[in-house]
Design a protein around this motif. Structure first.
Motif, short mmCIF file in Angstrom:
data_model
loop_
_atom_site.label_atom_id
_atom_site.label_comp_id
_atom_site.label_asym_id
_atom_site.label_seq_id
_atom_site.Cartn_x
_atom_site.Cartn_y
_atom_site.Cartn_z
N UNK A 183 0.84 -1.21 0.00
CA UNK A 183 0.00 0.00 0.00
C UNK A 183 0.87 1.25 0.00
N UNK A 184 1.94 1.23 0.82
CA UNK A 184 2.85 2.38 0.86
C UNK A 184 3.51 2.60 -0.49
N UNK A 185 3.96 1.49 -1.11
CA UNK A 185 4.58 1.61 -2.43
C UNK A 185 3.59 2.10 -3.46
N UNK A 186 2.32 1.61 -3.36
CA UNK A 186 1.29 2.06 -4.30
C UNK A 186 1.04 3.56 -4.14
N UNK A 187 1.02 4.03 -2.87
CA UNK A 187 0.84 5.47 -2.63
C UNK A 187 2.02 6.26 -3.17
N UNK A 188 3.23 5.73 -2.95
CA UNK A 188 4.42 6.40 -3.49
C UNK A 188 4.38 6.44 -5.01
#
Length: 207
Positions: free
Chosen positions: A93-98
């Motif tokens: 999720x963090x990578x997707x947001x980034x």
């Protein structure tokens, strides 16, 4: 002779049995070393329970304590896997947001780059935007017109200067002619005065 062969065969059979038995014991000891109910993988713990349970016909009798331990270890492993999955999902999720942020920044960068290229390729003249090619054409056209006007004014200046010189020359010649005419008229007037004076003198003498 026959008894010797029998004795030899018996000795060989005994040695073979001893070697095979020793290998089996070594293998069992190694398996006992690798298999455990308290350590190792879940698969090894299941294998330990299967091997250590005693057989009854087609069934395996397993100690309840082992099953409870195996259940607890399995639940702990599942909980650890779930935690790993949750951590992995958070990372995803963090990578997707980034990635979303990076895409947004990339879009803004592309827009800024396009505007910069447009400003670089265009020039502002009197508040109007025009391409560099049109700007260059306009500038060179203005320079060309100004150059033509300069050459025209130079020509007119030279022509006017020539006319002025001719006018000055004509004026000088006219002044010289006028001066000559005035001198001639003055001489003629003086001559007439002298003649008049001579006549007056003659008339006085006659009287």
């Amino acid at each position: 002779m026959h008894s010797l062969k029998t004795l030899t065969l018996t000795l060989v059979s005994c040695l073979f049995f001893i070697v095979v038995n020793a290998q089996q014991k070594t293998t069992e000891e190694e398996e006992d070393d690798t298999l455990s109910l308290t350590k190792g993988t879940i698969d090894n713990q299941f294998e330990y329970v299967i091997q250590k349970s005693y057989n009854y016909q087609d069934y395996k009798n397993v100690k309840k304590d082992w099953l409870y331990q195996l259940k607890a270890h399995t639940l702990d492993s599942l909980k650890a896997i779930q935690n790993d999955l949750k951590t992995t999902q958070n990372i995803v999720d963090s990578l997707a947001q980034e990635i979303t942020t990076l895409k947004s920044n990339l879009s803004e960068t592309k827009t800024t780059l396009a505007e910069t290229n447009e400003e670089k390729d265009n020039m502002a003249l009197f508040g109007l935007q025009m391409s560099k090619s049109n700007y260059n054409v306009l500038m060179w056209s203005i320079i060309g017109v100004l150059l033509v006007l300069l050459l025209f004014f130079i020509y007119k200046f030279k022509n006017s200067n020539s006319v002025t010189r001719e006018a000055k020359k004509s004026l000088l010649e006219t002044e010289e002619e006028f001066e000559e005419h005035r001198r001639t008229a003055l001489e003629r007037e003086q001559k007439v005065r002298r003649q008049l004076q001579d006549e007056i003198n003659k008339q006085k003498t006659i009287k």
